[in-house]
Design a protein around this motif. Structure first.
Motif, mmCIF file in Angstrom:
data_model
loop_
_atom_site.group_PDB
_atom_site.id
_atom_site.type_symbol
_atom_site.label_atom_id
_atom_site.label_comp_id
_atom_site.label_asym_id
_atom_site.label_seq_id
_atom_site.Cartn_x
_atom_site.Cartn_y
_atom_site.Cartn_z
ATOM 1 N N ARG A 140 44.979 40.013 -1.086
ATOM 2 C CA ARG A 140 44.160 38.959 -1.676
ATOM 3 C C ARG A 140 44.192 39.034 -3.185
ATOM 4 O O ARG A 140 44.347 38.029 -3.883
ATOM 5 C CB ARG A 140 42.717 39.075 -1.201
ATOM 6 C CG ARG A 140 42.310 37.986 -0.248
ATOM 7 C CD ARG A 140 40.881 38.147 0.176
ATOM 8 N NE ARG A 140 40.776 39.097 1.273
ATOM 9 C CZ ARG A 140 39.695 39.843 1.504
ATOM 10 N NH1 ARG A 140 38.655 39.757 0.719
ATOM 11 N NH2 ARG A 140 39.677 40.668 2.530
ATOM 12 N N SER A 141 44.062 40.249 -3.659
ATOM 13 C CA SER A 141 44.059 40.466 -5.096
ATOM 14 C C SER A 141 45.401 40.064 -5.703
ATOM 15 O O SER A 141 45.456 39.433 -6.765
ATOM 16 C CB SER A 141 43.756 41.945 -5.345
ATOM 17 O OG SER A 141 43.987 42.261 -6.675
ATOM 18 N N LEU B 203 38.920 32.216 -3.511
ATOM 19 C CA LEU B 203 40.153 32.461 -2.755
ATOM 20 C C LEU B 203 39.820 32.852 -1.327
ATOM 21 O O LEU B 203 40.417 32.356 -0.391
ATOM 22 C CB LEU B 203 40.978 33.546 -3.447
ATOM 23 C CG LEU B 203 42.317 33.897 -2.787
ATOM 24 C CD1 LEU B 203 43.242 32.697 -2.766
ATOM 25 C CD2 LEU B 203 42.995 35.028 -3.533
ATOM 26 N N ASN B 204 38.858 33.747 -1.176
ATOM 27 C CA ASN B 204 38.443 34.149 0.164
ATOM 28 C C ASN B 204 37.974 32.956 0.958
ATOM 29 O O ASN B 204 38.393 32.745 2.079
ATOM 30 C CB ASN B 204 37.284 35.166 0.088
ATOM 31 C CG ASN B 204 37.732 36.454 -0.540
ATOM 32 O OD1 ASN B 204 38.914 36.747 -0.581
ATOM 33 N ND2 ASN B 204 36.789 37.222 -1.043
ATOM 34 N N LYS C 50 42.606 43.490 1.268
ATOM 35 C CA LYS C 50 42.044 43.365 -0.069
ATOM 36 C C LYS C 50 43.148 43.321 -1.123
ATOM 37 O O LYS C 50 43.109 42.520 -2.052
ATOM 38 C CB LYS C 50 41.123 44.580 -0.322
ATOM 39 C CG LYS C 50 39.922 44.277 -1.186
ATOM 40 C CD LYS C 50 38.910 45.419 -1.217
ATOM 41 C CE LYS C 50 39.540 46.778 -1.502
ATOM 42 N NZ LYS C 50 38.521 47.865 -1.519
ATOM 43 N N ALA D 230 51.220 32.410 0.809
ATOM 44 C CA ALA D 230 50.539 33.064 1.928
ATOM 45 C C ALA D 230 51.327 32.845 3.215
ATOM 46 O O ALA D 230 51.528 33.755 4.008
ATOM 47 C CB ALA D 230 49.117 32.530 2.066
ATOM 48 N N LEU E 226 40.986 30.553 1.720
ATOM 49 C CA LEU E 226 41.978 31.038 2.660
ATOM 50 C C LEU E 226 41.426 31.114 4.073
ATOM 51 O O LEU E 226 42.165 31.006 5.030
ATOM 52 C CB LEU E 226 42.517 32.405 2.226
ATOM 53 C CG LEU E 226 43.526 32.359 1.082
ATOM 54 C CD1 LEU E 226 43.830 33.762 0.576
ATOM 55 C CD2 LEU E 226 44.818 31.693 1.502
ATOM 56 N N ILE F 183 43.508 39.162 5.846
ATOM 57 C CA ILE F 183 44.255 39.435 4.624
ATOM 58 C C ILE F 183 43.663 40.678 3.992
ATOM 59 O O ILE F 183 42.457 40.743 3.752
ATOM 60 C CB ILE F 183 44.135 38.258 3.644
ATOM 61 C CG1 ILE F 183 44.616 36.982 4.322
ATOM 62 C CG2 ILE F 183 44.952 38.521 2.388
ATOM 63 C CD1 ILE F 183 44.392 35.741 3.499
ATOM 64 N N SER G 135 45.757 36.290 -5.807
ATOM 65 C CA SER G 135 44.967 35.751 -6.901
ATOM 66 C C SER G 135 45.706 35.893 -8.237
ATOM 67 O O SER G 135 45.756 34.965 -9.048
ATOM 68 C CB SER G 135 43.624 36.484 -6.956
ATOM 69 O OG SER G 135 42.871 36.023 -8.050
#
Lengths: 142, 96
Positions: free
Chosen positions: A33-34, A4-5, A30, B58, A8, A28, A37
């Protein structure tokens, strides 16, 4: 979550279909992001369940690509359908290319074993082709 | 190369199309007790759809970050997007 990191933040290859989601210089957190996911996982679970309903409606035991596309419409993500169809076409061509490569490889191996009797070779070919057709759908088995 | 309907050029590189790990998607599909079998194509399309979904959420969440004059996307931006956008209703209550 490494994927994902990477995905993105990458700006190189854009997936077919939608504009770049985030401009350069954007971070983004943490937690965000989590959460993204986890949202992706929930999305897959929901889409699977939805797609499975279509499979069952069609009296099929195997969930197919068409079921997933139907699920997208049901879930109000119609705008995904066109890019997904495109990706699927590319994927199918890729898979076909791999299959041709395997067949060519087998053919080459056969022609190198020239002391085998003709009959034996033909039988082997038939068997291998059947096997390949079965392997076309690698299935997720529950 | 041809451009898509959206005017976005497709990837020139041959193609690891779905960058979301297929193994992870397979595991999620297997987790559903009602699913008997899923074709390889179905798993691929699911993975690809999840990618598109991540892009979408996003992007939608980022609007809220911009409103807050921030360049860092935060959890609350996602929560706002989920609350505001109908298509994300299925996510409510699932991210905690």
């Amino acid at each position: 979550m490494a994927w994902l990191n990477w995905w993105l933040y990458s700006s190189g290859h854009q997936p077919v279909g939608l504009d770049p989601p985030l401009p350069d210089g954007v971070n983004i957190s943490k937690e965000a992001r989590s959460a993204i996911s986890r949202a992706a996982s929930v999305f897959v679970l929901y889409a699977t369940s939805c797609a499975n309903n279509f499979a069952m409606k069609g009296k099929r035991k195997t969930l197919n690509a068409g079921d997933v596309l139907s699920a997208m419409e049901e879930m109000e993500f119609q705008r995904f359908v066109a890019p997904l169809k495109e990706s699927l076409e590319v994927y199918r061509r890729e898979q076909k290319g791999k299959k041709e490569a395997r067949k060519d490889k087998d053919k080459k191996a056969d022609s190198e074993e020239q002391d085998k009797s003709r009959e034996e070779e033909n039988d082997d070919d038939d068997e291998r082709m059947e096997e390949e057709e079965q392997n076309e759908e690698e299935e997720v088995d529950n | 190369m041809d451009t898509t309907a959206n005017g976005v050029a497709p990837c020139a590189a041959p193609l690891r199309l779905a960058r979301l790990p297929l193994a992870r998607v397979k595991a999620l599909v297997k987790a559903d007790p009602d699913v008997t079998l899923a074709s390889q194509e179905a798993v691929f399309v699911l993975a690809r759809a999840a990618e598109l979904f991540v892009e979408t959420i996003a992007k939608d969440a980022y609007v809220y970050a911009q409103q807050g004059k921030r360049k860092t996307l935060q959890r609350k931006d996602l929560d706002n997007a989920i609350e505001a956008i109908d298509e994300f209703a299925f996510l409510e209550g699932t991210l905690d």
